[in-house]
Design a protein around this motif. Structure first.
Motif: not given
Length: 327
Positions: A54-80
């Protein structure tokens, strides 16, 4: 034919790096041509059909949680947002949002008028899908009963945009803490275009293979053969005969992961002679898949893991068994 000594050395190098010897079928972002990228529905689909990684991407939130996302933030093309409106570009970086805030957004459907939608017209929407944490992905794999699938985790960090993520040390510390706490250290490899994070992984978790991502073409290449770039942590191919495989070997990499359009059969052979595996990205067309396999690459990352399974099977490659699971 290779000599017996060469064969033994190759086997030893494979065992040392902890990599399986088989061909690696990787579902890019879980297989984003089929289901919403980097989501539990996509990963469940990939597990159910059968992939090696499984290939994936991760970032880290302000409260230190590791989330799965290709962009470094909310992606306007997919995020509502909760009202159903797509977020306004460029999208808030995760490092400025808490996990609870991020979980309020829906990433189950591509914005219809976007170029992304044109690229993947057959992606099946799953409204109500949330951005998962890395821990939630590990839980899904445990639920599936799949004890052999690997994870190729990309650190989404850009040396040119330091304000949009944690620094490399902080990022790596959070990522390794989750991997080790969840007990998946032996099934993970870490990839990045930002080689600083890979050097830290090598220092702090030397048994985890590092995957050196490279891009040599287009408007935003990360690699230049005549100098170091901001992405390469001080390493310059000019110091290694202009050879990218030799540069990655010198940096301590286990796997070279180039854009497939940058690859030749000769480069694959050179990497193999150095003991590097070669896993190319992102290959979605049948003819390109076949050509890469003929070049001798060790794996392919694809948005179409279903098609990659077909092509690999036609080439006589053993296919991984599926482990059906619901997200």
């Amino acid at each position: 034919m290779p000599s017996r000594a060469t064969t033994i050395l190759t086997v030893l190098s494979v065992l040392i790096t902890g990599q399986a010897m088989g061909f690696d079928i990787e579902a890019h972002r879980g297989g984003r041509a089929l289901l919403p990228e980097n989501t539990l529905p996509a990963f469940a689909n990939a597990l159910s059909m059968g992939v090696d990684t499984l290939e994936l991407d991760v970032g880290v939130t302000a409260d230190g949680e590791v989330v799965v996302s290709h962009e470094r933030g909310l992606n306007p093309d997919i995020t509502r947002d909760a009202s159903g409106a797509y977020v306004v570009p460029p999208g808030t970086p995760f490092v400025k949002l808490r996990l609870a805030d991020i979980k309020a957004y829906d990433v189950g459907q591509i914005r219809p008028d976007s170029s992304y939608a044109k690229q993947f017209p057959d992606q099946r929407a799953v409204p109500g899908t949330r951005i998962p944490t890395l821990g939630e992905l590990f839980a899904l794999v445990r639920k599936s009963g799949n004890t052999r699938v690997h994870f190729n985790i990309e650190t989404k960090i850009d040396p040119n945009r330091p304000d949009e993520t944690l620094d490399p040390q902080g990022f790596v510390a959070k990522l390794l803490a989750v991997i080790q706490a969840e007990g998946f250290s032996d099934r993970v490899m870490i990839q990045s275009f930002d080689w600083r994070t890979l050097l830290l992984i090598q220092q702090q978790a030397s048994k985890i293979p590092t995957v050196y991502l490279t891009l040599q073409r287009g408007s935003a290449p990360t690699i230049a053969l005549d100098k170091a770039t901001n992405w390469t942590a001080g390493f310059s191919p000019a110091d290694h005969g202009g050879s990218l495989p030799r540069t990655i070997k010198a940096a301590g990499g286990a796997i070279w992961s180039p854009y497939f359009g940058d690859v030749t059969a000769a480069l694959v052979s050179e990497a193999h002679e150095l003991g590097l595996r070669v896993v190319v990205w992102t290959v979605n067309k049948r003819d390109d898949m076949a050509r890469m396999i003929e070049f001798g690459v060790d794996g392919i990352i694809s948005d179409r893991p279903d098609l990659l399974r077909e092509v690999a099977g036609e080439k006589g490659i053993a296919l991984p068994a599926g482990t059906p699971v619901a997200p």
